[in-house]
Design an enzyme around this catalytic site. Structure first.
Site, PDB file in Angstrom:
ATOM      1  N   SER A 170      38.292  79.991  48.047  1.00  0.00           N
ATOM      2  CA  SER A 170      37.218  80.658  48.551  1.00  0.00           C
ATOM      3  C   SER A 170      37.645  81.899  49.336  1.00  0.00           C
ATOM      4  O   SER A 170      38.533  81.701  50.044  1.00  0.00           O
ATOM      5  CB  SER A 170      36.123  79.670  49.429  1.00  0.00           C
TER       6      SER A 170
ATOM      7  N   GLU B 212      38.052  69.810  58.639  1.00  0.00           N
ATOM      8  CA  GLU B 212      37.307  70.408  57.653  1.00  0.00           C
ATOM      9  C   GLU B 212      35.792  69.743  57.752  1.00  0.00           C
ATOM     10  O   GLU B 212      34.869  70.390  57.295  1.00  0.00           O
ATOM     11  CB  GLU B 212      37.780  70.505  56.243  1.00  0.00           C
TER      12      GLU B 212
HETATM   13  C1  LIG Z   1      32.724  75.961  45.793  1.00  0.00           C
HETATM   14  C2  LIG Z   1      34.148  75.466  45.908  1.00  0.00           C
HETATM   15  C3  LIG Z   1      34.659  75.875  46.978  1.00  0.00           C
HETATM   16  C4  LIG Z   1      36.016  75.421  46.855  1.00  0.00           C
HETATM   17  N1  LIG Z   1      37.105  75.920  47.644  1.00  0.00           N
HETATM   18  C5  LIG Z   1      38.374  75.699  47.791  1.00  0.00           C
HETATM   19  C6  LIG Z   1      39.336  76.488  48.888  1.00  0.00           C
HETATM   20  O1  LIG Z   1      38.855  77.307  49.377  1.00  0.00           O
HETATM   21  N2  LIG Z   1      40.475  75.938  48.746  1.00  0.00           N
HETATM   22  C7  LIG Z   1      40.974  74.944  47.940  1.00  0.00           C
HETATM   23  O2  LIG Z   1      42.228  74.529  48.105  1.00  0.00           O
HETATM   24  N3  LIG Z   1      40.085  74.383  47.171  1.00  0.00           N
HETATM   25  C8  LIG Z   1      38.962  74.512  47.235  1.00  0.00           C
HETATM   26  N4  LIG Z   1      37.813  74.183  46.494  1.00  0.00           N
HETATM   27  C9  LIG Z   1      38.441  72.911  45.483  1.00  0.00           C
HETATM   28  C10 LIG Z   1      37.945  71.596  45.842  1.00  0.00           C
HETATM   29  O3  LIG Z   1      38.729  70.936  46.939  1.00  0.00           O
HETATM   30  C11 LIG Z   1      38.218  70.431  44.760  1.00  0.00           C
HETATM   31  O4  LIG Z   1      37.525  71.040  43.685  1.00  0.00           O
HETATM   32  C12 LIG Z   1      37.779  69.065  44.809  1.00  0.00           C
HETATM   33  O5  LIG Z   1      39.009  68.568  45.811  1.00  0.00           O
HETATM   34  C13 LIG Z   1      38.139  68.118  43.324  1.00  0.00           C
HETATM   35  O6  LIG Z   1      39.083  68.342  42.890  1.00  0.00           O
HETATM   36  P1  LIG Z   1      38.907  68.913  41.210  1.00  0.00           P
HETATM   37  O7  LIG Z   1      38.162  69.942  41.263  1.00  0.00           O
HETATM   38  O8  LIG Z   1      40.421  69.269  40.532  1.00  0.00           O
HETATM   39  O9  LIG Z   1      38.266  67.635  40.609  1.00  0.00           O
HETATM   40  P2  LIG Z   1      38.935  66.378  40.237  1.00  0.00           P
HETATM   41  O10 LIG Z   1      39.633  66.081  41.209  1.00  0.00           O
HETATM   42  O11 LIG Z   1      39.607  66.743  38.775  1.00  0.00           O
HETATM   43  O12 LIG Z   1      37.456  65.233  39.961  1.00  0.00           O
HETATM   44  C14 LIG Z   1      36.860  65.598  38.889  1.00  0.00           C
HETATM   45  C15 LIG Z   1      35.599  64.485  39.232  1.00  0.00           C
HETATM   46  O13 LIG Z   1      36.577  63.108  39.138  1.00  0.00           O
HETATM   47  C16 LIG Z   1      36.165  62.245  40.278  1.00  0.00           C
HETATM   48  N5  LIG Z   1      37.503  61.467  40.763  1.00  0.00           N
HETATM   49  C17 LIG Z   1      38.772  62.039  40.876  1.00  0.00           C
HETATM   50  N6  LIG Z   1      39.406  61.288  41.243  1.00  0.00           N
HETATM   51  C18 LIG Z   1      38.956  60.066  41.662  1.00  0.00           C
HETATM   52  C19 LIG Z   1      39.146  58.769  42.325  1.00  0.00           C
HETATM   53  N7  LIG Z   1      40.326  58.485  42.555  1.00  0.00           N
HETATM   54  N8  LIG Z   1      38.204  58.004  41.984  1.00  0.00           N
HETATM   55  C20 LIG Z   1      36.710  58.156  41.835  1.00  0.00           C
HETATM   56  N9  LIG Z   1      36.451  59.401  41.431  1.00  0.00           N
HETATM   57  C21 LIG Z   1      37.317  60.361  41.153  1.00  0.00           C
HETATM   58  C22 LIG Z   1      35.853  63.377  41.050  1.00  0.00           C
HETATM   59  O14 LIG Z   1      35.001  62.852  42.126  1.00  0.00           O
HETATM   60  C23 LIG Z   1      35.092  64.505  40.252  1.00  0.00           C
HETATM   61  O15 LIG Z   1      33.863  64.012  40.109  1.00  0.00           O
HETATM   62  C24 LIG Z   1      36.613  74.435  46.246  1.00  0.00           C
HETATM   63  C25 LIG Z   1      35.770  73.657  45.296  1.00  0.00           C
HETATM   64  C26 LIG Z   1      34.404  74.240  45.083  1.00  0.00           C
HETATM   65  C27 LIG Z   1      33.614  73.673  43.898  1.00  0.00           C
END
Ligand SMILES: Cc1cc2nc3c(=O)[nH]c(=O)nc-3n(C[C@H](O)[C@H](O)[C@H](O)COP(=O)(O)OP(=O)(O)OC[C@H]3O[C@@H](n4cnc5c(N)ncnc54)[C@H](O)[C@@H]3O)c2cc1C
Length: 400
Positions: free
Chosen positions: A162, A246
Protein backbone atom coordinates in the site's frame (compact mmCIF):
# COMPACT_ATOMS: atom_id res chain seq x y z
CA UNK A 1 -15.09 -3.57 35.37
CA UNK A 2 -15.47 -0.03 34.03
CA UNK A 3 -18.13 0.26 31.31
CA UNK A 4 -18.82 3.98 31.51
CA UNK A 5 -16.61 7.01 31.20
CA UNK A 6 -15.62 8.93 34.35
CA UNK A 7 -16.32 12.73 34.55
CA UNK A 8 -12.60 13.36 33.73
CA UNK A 9 -12.87 11.12 30.67
CA UNK A 10 -16.02 12.93 29.54
CA UNK A 11 -14.20 16.28 29.95
CA UNK A 12 -11.35 14.88 27.87
CA UNK A 13 -13.84 13.80 25.21
CA UNK A 14 -15.23 17.35 25.05
CA UNK A 15 -11.71 18.78 24.67
CA UNK A 16 -10.99 16.35 21.82
CA UNK A 17 -14.30 17.14 20.11
CA UNK A 18 -13.67 20.87 20.29
CA UNK A 19 -10.15 20.49 18.93
CA UNK A 20 -11.33 18.37 16.01
CA UNK A 21 -14.22 20.73 15.23
CA UNK A 22 -11.96 23.79 15.26
CA UNK A 23 -8.87 22.41 13.55
CA UNK A 24 -9.83 19.82 10.95
CA UNK A 25 -9.83 21.76 7.64
CA UNK A 26 -13.29 21.73 6.12
CA UNK A 27 -12.13 20.67 2.64
CA UNK A 28 -10.42 17.59 4.12
CA UNK A 29 -13.51 16.69 6.14
CA UNK A 30 -15.67 17.03 3.00
CA UNK A 31 -13.29 14.79 1.07
CA UNK A 32 -13.38 12.13 3.82
CA UNK A 33 -17.19 12.13 3.74
CA UNK A 34 -17.23 11.85 -0.04
CA UNK A 35 -14.47 9.29 -0.57
CA UNK A 36 -11.88 8.76 2.19
CA UNK A 37 -9.37 7.04 -0.05
CA UNK A 38 -9.24 10.10 -2.31
CA UNK A 39 -7.73 12.40 0.31
CA UNK A 40 -4.52 13.59 -1.37
CA UNK A 41 -1.07 12.95 0.05
CA UNK A 42 -0.69 16.73 0.50
CA UNK A 43 -3.86 16.93 2.62
CA UNK A 44 -2.88 13.88 4.70
CA UNK A 45 0.44 15.61 5.36
CA UNK A 46 -1.28 18.94 6.16
CA UNK A 47 -3.49 17.27 8.77
CA UNK A 48 -0.57 15.18 10.06
CA UNK A 49 1.35 18.40 10.71
CA UNK A 50 -1.60 20.03 12.52
CA UNK A 51 -1.69 17.06 14.91
CA UNK A 52 2.08 17.10 15.24
CA UNK A 53 2.05 20.79 16.24
CA UNK A 54 -0.61 20.02 18.83
CA UNK A 55 1.50 17.12 20.18
CA UNK A 56 -1.26 14.57 19.45
CA UNK A 57 0.24 12.77 16.48
CA UNK A 58 1.35 9.58 18.23
CA UNK A 59 -0.93 8.89 21.23
CA UNK A 60 0.25 5.30 21.58
CA UNK A 61 3.99 6.10 21.71
CA UNK A 62 5.81 6.37 25.03
CA UNK A 63 6.06 9.97 26.18
CA UNK A 64 9.86 10.01 25.94
CA UNK A 65 9.59 9.41 22.19
CA UNK A 66 6.85 11.96 21.53
CA UNK A 67 3.67 10.22 22.78
CA UNK A 68 0.85 11.95 24.67
CA UNK A 69 0.94 9.94 27.90
CA UNK A 70 -2.82 9.25 27.56
CA UNK A 71 -4.41 6.23 29.23
CA UNK A 72 -5.78 3.38 27.09
CA UNK A 73 -9.29 4.79 27.57
CA UNK A 74 -8.24 8.29 26.49
CA UNK A 75 -6.63 6.78 23.39
CA UNK A 76 -9.88 4.94 22.70
CA UNK A 77 -11.89 8.16 23.09
CA UNK A 78 -9.49 9.92 20.74
CA UNK A 79 -9.89 7.16 18.13
CA UNK A 80 -13.68 7.19 18.34
CA UNK A 81 -13.99 10.98 18.15
CA UNK A 82 -11.44 11.06 15.35
CA UNK A 83 -13.50 8.72 13.21
CA UNK A 84 -16.79 10.39 14.10
CA UNK A 85 -15.35 13.81 13.08
CA UNK A 86 -14.47 12.44 9.61
CA UNK A 87 -10.76 13.09 10.06
CA UNK A 88 -8.66 11.34 7.40
CA UNK A 89 -6.84 8.08 7.99
CA UNK A 90 -3.20 8.89 8.63
CA UNK A 91 -0.54 6.77 7.02
CA UNK A 92 -0.12 3.95 9.59
CA UNK A 93 3.18 2.55 8.32
CA UNK A 94 5.43 4.99 10.19
CA UNK A 95 3.26 5.91 13.16
CA UNK A 96 1.70 2.59 14.14
CA UNK A 97 4.05 0.08 12.55
CA UNK A 98 7.75 0.78 12.03
CA UNK A 99 7.94 3.65 14.58
CA UNK A 100 7.25 1.35 17.57
CA UNK A 101 9.68 -1.24 16.13
CA UNK A 102 12.41 1.41 15.88
CA UNK A 103 11.95 2.83 19.39
CA UNK A 104 11.76 -0.68 20.85
CA UNK A 105 14.49 -2.52 18.94
CA UNK A 106 16.41 0.12 16.94
CA UNK A 107 19.89 1.50 17.58
CA UNK A 108 20.30 5.03 18.94
CA UNK A 109 21.35 6.13 15.46
CA UNK A 110 18.22 4.56 13.87
CA UNK A 111 16.03 6.31 16.45
CA UNK A 112 17.74 9.64 15.83
CA UNK A 113 17.43 9.31 12.05
CA UNK A 114 13.91 7.92 11.69
CA UNK A 115 11.66 8.85 14.62
CA UNK A 116 11.58 12.68 14.23
CA UNK A 117 10.53 12.64 10.53
CA UNK A 118 7.87 9.98 11.24
CA UNK A 119 6.40 12.25 13.91
CA UNK A 120 6.62 15.42 11.83
CA UNK A 121 5.17 13.73 8.72
CA UNK A 122 8.19 14.58 6.57
CA UNK A 123 8.93 10.94 5.71
CA UNK A 124 6.29 8.39 4.67
CA UNK A 125 6.84 4.63 4.96
CA UNK A 126 5.37 1.51 3.38
CA UNK A 127 5.25 -2.12 4.50
CA UNK A 128 7.14 -4.77 2.51
CA UNK A 129 5.89 -7.99 4.09
CA UNK A 130 3.63 -9.88 1.63
CA UNK A 131 4.95 -11.64 -1.47
CA UNK A 132 3.22 -13.65 -4.19
CA UNK A 133 2.49 -16.94 -2.39
CA UNK A 134 3.49 -15.58 1.04
CA UNK A 135 0.59 -13.71 2.67
CA UNK A 136 -1.05 -15.71 5.44
CA UNK A 137 1.99 -17.98 5.39
CA UNK A 138 4.28 -14.97 5.66
CA UNK A 139 7.26 -16.89 7.03
CA UNK A 140 7.62 -18.65 3.66
CA UNK A 141 8.79 -15.38 2.06
CA UNK A 142 11.58 -15.65 -0.52
CA UNK A 143 13.03 -12.16 -1.08
CA UNK A 144 16.70 -12.82 -0.56
CA UNK A 145 19.36 -10.62 1.09
CA UNK A 146 22.97 -11.73 0.72
CA UNK A 147 25.61 -10.04 2.80
CA UNK A 148 28.58 -8.52 0.96
CA UNK A 149 30.90 -6.67 3.36
CA UNK A 150 28.91 -3.97 5.12
CA UNK A 151 25.97 -4.19 2.70
CA UNK A 152 23.12 -6.59 1.91
CA UNK A 153 22.28 -7.23 -1.73
CA UNK A 154 18.51 -7.69 -1.98
CA UNK A 155 16.69 -9.52 -4.80
CA UNK A 156 13.01 -10.47 -4.94
CA UNK A 157 9.46 -9.14 -5.00
CA UNK A 158 6.84 -7.75 -2.63
CA UNK A 159 3.15 -7.38 -3.48
CA UNK A 160 0.07 -5.48 -2.22
CA UNK A 161 2.41 -2.79 -0.95
CA UNK A 162 0.00 0.00 0.00
CA UNK A 163 1.15 3.51 -0.92
CA UNK A 164 4.63 2.37 -2.03
CA UNK A 165 4.38 4.97 -4.80
CA UNK A 166 4.09 7.71 -2.14
CA UNK A 167 6.58 6.28 0.31
CA UNK A 168 10.12 7.51 0.98
CA UNK A 169 11.19 4.36 2.85
CA UNK A 170 10.07 0.72 3.00
CA UNK A 171 10.54 -1.71 5.89
CA UNK A 172 11.01 -5.17 4.42
CA UNK A 173 11.29 -8.74 5.61
CA UNK A 174 14.05 -10.57 3.74
CA UNK A 175 15.54 -14.04 3.90
CA UNK A 176 19.13 -13.95 5.14
CA UNK A 177 19.50 -17.67 5.97
CA UNK A 178 17.73 -20.01 3.51
CA UNK A 179 19.19 -23.03 5.33
CA UNK A 180 17.67 -22.20 8.75
CA UNK A 181 16.05 -25.12 10.63
CA UNK A 182 12.72 -23.31 10.83
CA UNK A 183 11.58 -20.88 8.13
CA UNK A 184 10.93 -18.18 10.79
CA UNK A 185 14.58 -18.31 11.85
CA UNK A 186 16.20 -17.15 8.60
CA UNK A 187 14.46 -13.77 8.24
CA UNK A 188 15.84 -10.26 8.84
CA UNK A 189 14.11 -6.87 9.07
CA UNK A 190 15.61 -4.13 6.85
CA UNK A 191 14.90 -0.41 6.47
CA UNK A 192 15.34 0.53 2.80
CA UNK A 193 15.39 3.95 1.14
CA UNK A 194 12.94 3.83 -1.80
CA UNK A 195 15.39 5.84 -3.92
CA UNK A 196 18.00 3.05 -3.83
CA UNK A 197 18.98 1.94 -7.37
CA UNK A 198 17.38 -1.37 -8.42
CA UNK A 199 14.11 -0.76 -6.54
CA UNK A 200 11.07 -0.48 -8.81
CA UNK A 201 7.40 0.20 -7.95
CA UNK A 202 4.60 -0.93 -10.28
CA UNK A 203 0.93 -0.04 -9.70
CA UNK A 204 -1.97 -2.43 -9.06
CA UNK A 205 -5.38 -0.86 -9.70
CA UNK A 206 -7.91 -2.23 -7.23
CA UNK A 207 -11.58 -3.10 -7.71
CA UNK A 208 -12.76 0.32 -6.51
CA UNK A 209 -10.81 1.89 -9.38
CA UNK A 210 -8.13 3.59 -7.33
CA UNK A 211 -4.37 3.20 -7.14
CA UNK A 212 -3.02 2.60 -3.67
CA UNK A 213 -1.64 -0.93 -4.10
CA UNK A 214 1.66 -1.80 -5.74
CA UNK A 215 4.22 -4.44 -6.53
CA UNK A 216 7.77 -3.65 -5.45
CA UNK A 217 10.69 -5.32 -7.24
CA UNK A 218 14.23 -5.54 -5.88
CA UNK A 219 17.11 -6.14 -8.32
CA UNK A 220 20.55 -6.06 -6.67
CA UNK A 221 19.38 -3.40 -4.23
CA UNK A 222 22.30 -2.52 -1.91
CA UNK A 223 21.29 -1.83 1.70
CA UNK A 224 23.80 -0.81 4.41
CA UNK A 225 24.01 -3.41 7.21
CA UNK A 226 23.40 -0.60 9.72
CA UNK A 227 19.82 -0.39 8.29
CA UNK A 228 18.99 -3.79 9.78
CA UNK A 229 16.74 -3.78 12.85
CA UNK A 230 18.15 -5.86 15.71
CA UNK A 231 19.96 -9.11 15.02
CA UNK A 232 20.40 -10.89 11.72
CA UNK A 233 17.91 -13.80 11.31
CA UNK A 234 15.79 -12.55 14.24
CA UNK A 235 13.50 -10.43 12.02
CA UNK A 236 10.46 -12.61 12.72
CA UNK A 237 10.43 -11.42 16.35
CA UNK A 238 10.27 -7.76 15.27
CA UNK A 239 7.78 -8.58 12.49
CA UNK A 240 5.35 -10.18 14.96
CA UNK A 241 5.74 -7.30 17.41
CA UNK A 242 4.75 -4.95 14.59
CA UNK A 243 1.68 -7.01 13.65
CA UNK A 244 0.42 -6.66 17.25
CA UNK A 245 0.55 -2.88 16.80
CA UNK A 246 -1.10 -3.07 13.35
CA UNK A 247 -4.33 -4.40 14.84
CA UNK A 248 -4.86 -1.69 17.45
CA UNK A 249 -7.85 0.51 16.64
CA UNK A 250 -9.00 -2.08 14.14
CA UNK A 251 -12.58 -2.33 15.54
CA UNK A 252 -13.58 0.97 13.87
CA UNK A 253 -16.56 1.46 16.20
CA UNK A 254 -16.69 5.24 15.70
CA UNK A 255 -16.66 4.86 11.94
CA UNK A 256 -19.42 2.25 11.99
CA UNK A 257 -21.55 4.39 14.30
CA UNK A 258 -21.25 7.25 11.78
CA UNK A 259 -22.31 4.80 9.04
CA UNK A 260 -25.39 3.72 10.99
CA UNK A 261 -26.46 7.36 11.25
CA UNK A 262 -25.86 7.93 7.54
CA UNK A 263 -27.77 4.77 6.68
CA UNK A 264 -30.75 5.85 8.75
CA UNK A 265 -30.80 9.24 7.03
CA UNK A 266 -30.68 7.67 3.54
CA UNK A 267 -33.30 5.06 4.41
CA UNK A 268 -35.73 7.86 5.29
CA UNK A 269 -35.56 9.26 1.74
CA UNK A 270 -38.04 8.23 -0.94
CA UNK A 271 -36.10 6.66 -3.86
CA UNK A 272 -37.46 7.18 -7.39
CA UNK A 273 -41.07 7.15 -6.22
CA UNK A 274 -40.65 4.05 -4.05
CA UNK A 275 -41.53 3.99 -0.35
CA UNK A 276 -38.58 4.87 1.90
CA UNK A 277 -36.63 1.78 2.91
CA UNK A 278 -37.02 2.72 6.58
CA UNK A 279 -40.67 1.58 6.25
CA UNK A 280 -39.62 -1.93 5.20
CA UNK A 281 -39.79 -4.26 8.25
CA UNK A 282 -37.13 -6.60 6.81
CA UNK A 283 -34.67 -3.74 6.37
CA UNK A 284 -35.46 -2.39 9.84
CA UNK A 285 -34.85 -5.77 11.43
CA UNK A 286 -31.52 -6.22 9.62
CA UNK A 287 -30.42 -2.75 10.66
CA UNK A 288 -31.37 -3.47 14.29
CA UNK A 289 -29.35 -6.70 14.21
CA UNK A 290 -26.22 -4.87 12.97
CA UNK A 291 -26.74 -2.09 15.53
CA UNK A 292 -27.02 -4.66 18.32
CA UNK A 293 -23.76 -6.26 17.18
CA UNK A 294 -22.12 -2.86 17.07
CA UNK A 295 -23.24 -2.09 20.64
CA UNK A 296 -21.87 -5.46 21.75
CA UNK A 297 -18.56 -4.68 20.00
CA UNK A 298 -18.43 -1.29 21.73
CA UNK A 299 -18.84 -2.97 25.13
CA UNK A 300 -16.30 -5.68 24.28
CA UNK A 301 -13.84 -2.94 23.43
CA UNK A 302 -14.52 -1.09 26.68
CA UNK A 303 -14.09 -4.35 28.62
CA UNK A 304 -10.71 -4.89 26.97
CA UNK A 305 -9.65 -1.33 27.71
CA UNK A 306 -10.63 -1.85 31.31
CA UNK A 307 -8.39 -4.95 31.41
CA UNK A 308 -5.57 -3.02 29.77
CA UNK A 309 -5.87 -0.21 32.35
CA UNK A 310 -5.54 -2.93 35.01
CA UNK A 311 -2.26 -3.98 33.43
CA UNK A 312 -3.49 -7.10 31.58
CA UNK A 313 -2.62 -7.26 27.88
CA UNK A 314 -5.52 -7.90 25.49
CA UNK A 315 -3.78 -10.87 23.79
CA UNK A 316 -5.68 -12.92 21.24
CA UNK A 317 -8.97 -11.15 21.97
CA UNK A 318 -7.81 -8.35 19.64
CA UNK A 319 -8.64 -10.80 16.85
CA UNK A 320 -12.30 -10.72 17.96
CA UNK A 321 -12.30 -6.96 17.46
CA UNK A 322 -10.88 -7.32 13.98
CA UNK A 323 -13.36 -9.99 12.88
CA UNK A 324 -16.45 -8.31 14.31
CA UNK A 325 -15.37 -4.77 13.44
CA UNK A 326 -14.78 -5.60 9.79
CA UNK A 327 -17.89 -7.80 9.47
CA UNK A 328 -20.09 -5.05 10.90
CA UNK A 329 -18.54 -2.40 8.69
CA UNK A 330 -18.93 -4.54 5.58
CA UNK A 331 -22.58 -5.30 6.43
CA UNK A 332 -23.25 -1.58 6.84
CA UNK A 333 -21.50 -0.75 3.56
CA UNK A 334 -23.69 -3.28 1.76
CA UNK A 335 -26.84 -1.86 3.32
CA UNK A 336 -25.80 1.67 2.39
CA UNK A 337 -25.43 0.65 -1.25
CA UNK A 338 -28.74 -1.20 -1.07
CA UNK A 339 -30.44 1.85 0.43
CA UNK A 340 -29.40 3.87 -2.62
CA UNK A 341 -31.42 1.57 -4.86
CA UNK A 342 -30.64 2.17 -8.55
CA UNK A 343 -28.18 4.89 -7.56
CA UNK A 344 -26.00 2.33 -5.83
CA UNK A 345 -24.64 1.15 -9.16
CA UNK A 346 -22.69 4.02 -10.79
CA UNK A 347 -18.99 4.29 -10.02
CA UNK A 348 -18.48 7.87 -11.21
CA UNK A 349 -14.85 8.01 -10.16
CA UNK A 350 -14.54 11.53 -11.55
CA UNK A 351 -17.05 12.80 -8.99
CA UNK A 352 -15.22 11.50 -5.95
CA UNK A 353 -12.99 14.48 -5.34
CA UNK A 354 -14.68 17.04 -3.13
CA UNK A 355 -13.31 19.86 -5.32
CA UNK A 356 -14.68 18.40 -8.59
CA UNK A 357 -17.06 20.33 -10.82
CA UNK A 358 -18.56 17.09 -12.14
CA UNK A 359 -22.23 16.84 -11.29
CA UNK A 360 -22.78 13.22 -10.22
CA UNK A 361 -25.79 11.15 -11.29
CA UNK A 362 -25.89 9.72 -7.78
CA UNK A 363 -27.63 12.04 -5.29
CA UNK A 364 -25.22 13.97 -3.06
CA UNK A 365 -25.95 11.81 -0.02
CA UNK A 366 -24.84 8.68 -1.88
CA UNK A 367 -21.66 9.80 -3.64
CA UNK A 368 -18.71 7.52 -2.86
CA UNK A 369 -20.71 4.77 -1.14
CA UNK A 370 -20.17 2.17 -3.87
CA UNK A 371 -16.43 2.89 -3.93
CA UNK A 372 -16.26 2.65 -0.14
CA UNK A 373 -18.13 -0.67 -0.25
CA UNK A 374 -15.66 -2.11 -2.78
CA UNK A 375 -12.61 -0.63 -1.10
CA UNK A 376 -13.48 -1.94 2.35
CA UNK A 377 -14.13 -5.49 1.12
CA UNK A 378 -10.36 -5.76 1.66
CA UNK A 379 -10.65 -4.95 5.38
CA UNK A 380 -11.27 -8.62 6.20
CA UNK A 381 -8.13 -9.55 4.24
CA UNK A 382 -5.36 -7.11 5.14
CA UNK A 383 -3.72 -7.04 8.55
CA UNK A 384 -4.17 -10.84 8.69
CA UNK A 385 -7.32 -12.34 7.13
CA UNK A 386 -10.38 -13.01 9.29
CA UNK A 387 -9.86 -16.77 8.84
CA UNK A 388 -6.36 -16.40 10.26
CA UNK A 389 -7.80 -14.34 13.15
CA UNK A 390 -10.19 -17.23 13.85
CA UNK A 391 -7.20 -19.59 13.99
CA UNK A 392 -5.53 -17.24 16.49
CA UNK A 393 -8.66 -17.24 18.69
CA UNK A 394 -8.90 -21.04 18.44
CA UNK A 395 -5.33 -21.37 19.71
CA UNK A 396 -4.99 -18.42 22.09
CA UNK A 397 -8.45 -18.20 23.66
CA UNK A 398 -10.12 -21.59 23.21
CA UNK A 399 -6.84 -23.54 23.55
CA UNK A 400 -7.57 -25.75 20.52
C1 LIG B 1 -6.03 -3.70 0.39
C2 LIG B 1 -4.85 -4.47 0.83
C3 LIG B 1 -3.74 -3.80 1.32
C4 LIG B 1 -2.60 -4.51 1.68
N1 LIG B 1 -1.48 -3.80 2.09
C5 LIG B 1 -0.34 -4.50 2.37
C6 LIG B 1 0.87 -3.79 2.66
O1 LIG B 1 0.91 -2.56 2.67
N2 LIG B 1 1.98 -4.51 2.89
C7 LIG B 1 1.99 -5.87 2.90
O2 LIG B 1 3.04 -6.46 3.17
N3 LIG B 1 0.85 -6.58 2.60
C8 LIG B 1 -0.31 -5.92 2.35
N4 LIG B 1 -1.45 -6.62 2.02
C9 LIG B 1 -1.39 -8.06 1.93
C10 LIG B 1 -2.16 -8.79 3.00
O3 LIG B 1 -1.45 -8.79 4.22
C11 LIG B 1 -2.41 -10.22 2.48
O4 LIG B 1 -3.31 -10.09 1.38
C12 LIG B 1 -3.03 -11.11 3.52
O5 LIG B 1 -2.10 -11.39 4.53
C13 LIG B 1 -3.51 -12.45 2.89
O6 LIG B 1 -2.51 -13.02 2.15
P1 LIG B 1 -2.77 -13.50 0.64
O7 LIG B 1 -3.34 -12.35 -0.11
O8 LIG B 1 -1.49 -14.06 0.14
O9 LIG B 1 -3.88 -14.60 0.73
P2 LIG B 1 -3.68 -16.13 1.13
O10 LIG B 1 -2.80 -16.21 2.33
O11 LIG B 1 -3.28 -16.89 -0.08
O12 LIG B 1 -5.13 -16.53 1.54
C14 LIG B 1 -6.16 -16.87 0.61
C15 LIG B 1 -7.37 -17.34 1.38
O13 LIG B 1 -7.06 -18.54 2.12
C16 LIG B 1 -7.33 -18.36 3.51
N5 LIG B 1 -6.31 -19.04 4.32
C17 LIG B 1 -4.97 -19.02 4.14
N6 LIG B 1 -4.35 -19.75 5.09
C18 LIG B 1 -5.32 -20.22 5.90
C19 LIG B 1 -5.31 -21.02 7.09
N7 LIG B 1 -4.17 -21.47 7.63
N8 LIG B 1 -6.49 -21.32 7.67
C20 LIG B 1 -7.66 -20.87 7.15
N9 LIG B 1 -7.74 -20.11 6.02
C21 LIG B 1 -6.58 -19.78 5.43
C22 LIG B 1 -7.25 -16.84 3.74
O14 LIG B 1 -7.98 -16.45 4.87
C23 LIG B 1 -7.85 -16.32 2.43
O15 LIG B 1 -9.23 -16.31 2.49
C24 LIG B 1 -2.60 -5.92 1.65
C25 LIG B 1 -3.74 -6.59 1.19
C26 LIG B 1 -4.85 -5.88 0.77
C27 LIG B 1 -6.02 -6.65 0.26
Amino acid sequence: MQLQFTPEERAFRDEVRTFLRENLPEHIRDQVIRAPSYVSKEDVRLWHKILYEKGWIAPAWPKEYGGTGWTATQRHIWGEEYQAAHAPRLSPFGLTMVGPVIYTYGTEEQKRQHLPPILSGDIFWCQGYSEPGSGSDLASLKTRAVREGDEYVVNGQKIWTSHAHHADWIFALVRTDPGARKKQEGISFLLIDMKTPGLEVRPIISIDGSHYLNEVFFTDVRVPVENRIGEENKGWTYAKFLLGHERTGIAGVGQSKAKVERLKRIAEIEQAGLRPLAEDPDFRSRLSAVEAKLTALDYTLLRMLSKEEAGQGPGAEVSMLKINGTEIEQALNEMLVEALGYYGMPYELESLRADTNVDPVVPRHGVGLMTEHLLRRAASIYGGTNEIQRNIIAKGVLGL
